[in-house]
Design a protein around this motif. Structure first.
Motif, short mmCIF file in Angstrom:
data_model
loop_
_atom_site.label_atom_id
_atom_site.label_comp_id
_atom_site.label_asym_id
_atom_site.label_seq_id
_atom_site.Cartn_x
_atom_site.Cartn_y
_atom_site.Cartn_z
N ALA A 12 -19.60 -13.80 42.98
CA ALA A 12 -18.71 -13.79 41.82
C ALA A 12 -19.49 -13.60 40.53
O ALA A 12 -19.01 -12.93 39.60
CB ALA A 12 -17.89 -15.09 41.78
N GLU A 13 -20.69 -14.19 40.45
CA GLU A 13 -21.53 -13.99 39.26
C GLU A 13 -21.97 -12.53 39.14
O GLU A 13 -22.06 -11.99 38.04
CB GLU A 13 -22.75 -14.91 39.31
N ILE A 14 -22.26 -11.92 40.27
CA ILE A 14 -22.62 -10.49 40.26
C ILE A 14 -21.46 -9.67 39.75
O ILE A 14 -21.64 -8.74 38.94
CB ILE A 14 -23.07 -10.04 41.66
N TRP A 15 -20.25 -9.98 40.18
CA TRP A 15 -19.06 -9.26 39.67
C TRP A 15 -18.94 -9.42 38.17
O TRP A 15 -18.71 -8.43 37.46
CB TRP A 15 -17.79 -9.79 40.32
N ARG A 16 -19.08 -10.65 37.70
CA ARG A 16 -18.93 -10.90 36.27
C ARG A 16 -19.99 -10.15 35.46
O ARG A 16 -19.70 -9.57 34.42
CB ARG A 16 -18.98 -12.40 35.97
N ALA A 17 -21.22 -10.19 35.95
CA ALA A 17 -22.30 -9.49 35.25
C ALA A 17 -22.05 -7.98 35.25
O ALA A 17 -22.22 -7.32 34.22
CB ALA A 17 -23.64 -9.81 35.90
N ALA A 18 -21.64 -7.44 36.38
CA ALA A 18 -21.40 -5.99 36.48
C ALA A 18 -20.25 -5.56 35.57
O ALA A 18 -20.33 -4.52 34.91
CB ALA A 18 -21.12 -5.60 37.93
N GLU A 19 -19.19 -6.35 35.53
CA GLU A 19 -18.07 -6.01 34.65
C GLU A 19 -18.49 -6.06 33.19
O GLU A 19 -18.09 -5.20 32.38
CB GLU A 19 -16.90 -6.96 34.91
N ALA A 20 -19.30 -7.05 32.83
CA ALA A 20 -19.77 -7.13 31.45
C ALA A 20 -20.63 -5.93 31.11
O ALA A 20 -20.48 -5.32 30.03
CB ALA A 20 -20.56 -8.42 31.25
N LEU A 21 -21.53 -5.54 32.00
CA LEU A 21 -22.39 -4.39 31.75
C LEU A 21 -21.58 -3.11 31.62
O LEU A 21 -21.86 -2.27 30.76
CB LEU A 21 -23.42 -4.26 32.87
N ARG A 22 -20.56 -2.97 32.45
CA ARG A 22 -19.71 -1.78 32.37
C ARG A 22 -19.00 -1.69 31.02
O ARG A 22 -18.79 -0.60 30.50
CB ARG A 22 -18.65 -1.80 33.48
N GLY A 23 -18.66 -2.83 30.49
CA GLY A 23 -17.96 -2.87 29.21
C GLY A 23 -18.88 -2.99 28.02
O GLY A 23 -18.40 -3.24 26.90
N SER A 24 -20.18 -2.82 28.25
CA SER A 24 -21.18 -2.94 27.18
C SER A 24 -21.08 -4.29 26.47
O SER A 24 -21.24 -4.39 25.26
CB SER A 24 -21.03 -1.79 26.17
N GLU A 25 -20.80 -5.33 27.24
CA GLU A 25 -20.70 -6.68 26.71
C GLU A 25 -21.91 -7.49 27.16
O GLU A 25 -22.62 -7.13 28.10
CB GLU A 25 -19.41 -7.34 27.21
N ALA A 26 -22.14 -8.59 26.49
CA ALA A 26 -23.25 -9.47 26.84
C ALA A 26 -22.95 -10.20 28.15
O ALA A 26 -21.83 -10.67 28.36
CB ALA A 26 -23.51 -10.47 25.73
N VAL A 27 -23.94 -10.28 29.00
CA VAL A 27 -23.81 -11.02 30.25
C VAL A 27 -24.04 -12.50 29.97
O VAL A 27 -24.98 -12.88 29.28
CB VAL A 27 -24.83 -10.51 31.29
N ASP A 28 -23.17 -13.34 30.50
CA ASP A 28 -23.35 -14.79 30.38
C ASP A 28 -24.43 -15.21 31.37
O ASP A 28 -24.21 -15.19 32.58
CB ASP A 28 -22.03 -15.50 30.68
N LEU A 29 -25.59 -15.58 30.86
CA LEU A 29 -26.75 -15.86 31.70
C LEU A 29 -26.85 -17.31 32.14
O LEU A 29 -27.74 -17.66 32.92
CB LEU A 29 -28.03 -15.47 30.95
N LYS A 30 -25.96 -18.16 31.66
CA LYS A 30 -26.10 -19.59 31.90
C LYS A 30 -26.14 -19.90 33.41
O LYS A 30 -27.07 -20.56 33.90
CB LYS A 30 -24.95 -20.34 31.25
N THR A 31 -25.16 -19.43 34.14
CA THR A 31 -25.10 -19.74 35.57
C THR A 31 -26.20 -19.02 36.32
O THR A 31 -26.81 -19.59 37.24
CB THR A 31 -23.72 -19.35 36.14
N ILE A 32 -26.48 -17.78 35.94
CA ILE A 32 -27.55 -17.02 36.60
C ILE A 32 -28.88 -17.73 36.44
O ILE A 32 -29.64 -17.89 37.40
CB ILE A 32 -27.60 -15.59 36.05
N ASN A 33 -29.18 -18.19 35.23
CA ASN A 33 -30.44 -18.90 35.01
C ASN A 33 -30.49 -20.23 35.74
O ASN A 33 -31.55 -20.66 36.20
CB ASN A 33 -30.67 -19.09 33.51
#
Length: 200
Positions: free
Chosen positions: A84-105
């Motif tokens: 699910a985090e991968i989905w969220r990151a990919a969607e953010a990147l597609r939309g040229s938005e900042a990725v929320d790194l909190k959970t990933i980190n």
């Protein structure tokens, strides 16, 4: 993607380990998504097919998972959370938005240092020994961090076929890739559109 889960689990169109791991929910954006890694055994089969773990590590992890079934179930919950985090990151990147790194980190903080690389039948992989049930998740998370820190982060695409939702790195010269696979989703979508056009 394919309506045959066994076939879909062998299709790797993402171009990066993390995106292929994200694509383990078939027909992700449809009303009837199909889970490709429902349990730990399926996760190990996926790891073997993608070449992220050695055969020896998979054998050891299979035995370990049967001894510690509760932990294996907990790892699957973590696997689906990572996906699910991968989905969220990919969607953010597609939309040229900042990725929320909190959970990933936070996930990264629980990982050991990356081990050395070894050659295998599919190329190269991390030298994981099969001693911890969480190991199948680590290559996907390491891959996600490498993707986010690379120029590929600006080239994330998502299959435009109705109901698919699989992600990929668009390496076409003009970033015009539409499908996870032209032969699979592309052909199906072209046929669907042609049929709809004939009906109208």
């Amino acid at each position: 993607m394919s309506r045959d889960p066994e076939r879909a689990a062998t299709q790797f169109f993402g171009g990066r380990v993390c995106l292929d791991f994200g694509n383990t929910l078939d027909w992700r954006t449809s009303a009837d998504p199909q889970e490709l890694i429902p349990d730990y055994a399926a996760l190990l089969r996926w790891s073997a097919r993608r070449g992220t773990l050695s055969a020896a590590a998979i054998t050891r992890l299979g035995a370990l998972s049967r001894e510690h079934e509760g932990i294996a179930r907990s790892v699957m919950a973590d696997a689906h959370s990572l996906r699910a985090e991968i989905w969220r990151a990919a969607e953010a990147l597609r939309g040229s938005e900042a990725v929320d790194l909190k959970t990933i980190n936070r996930m990264l903080s629980n990982l050991p240092p990356q081990p050395k690389l070894v050659a295998n039948a599919k190329g190269y992989a991390h030298d994981l020994k099969g001693s911890e049930l969480q190991e199948p998740l680590w290559p996907a998370l390491w891959s996600l961090t490498a993707l986010l820190a690379s120029n590929d982060a600006t080239r994330i695409g998502c299959c435009q076929a109705e109901g698919c939702g699989w992600f990929f790195v668009d390496e076409s010269p003009n970033r015009s890739r539409l499908w996870c696979s032209s032969e699979v989703c592309g052909n199906r979508e072209r046929a669907r559109r042609a049929y709809a056009k004939r009906r109208t």
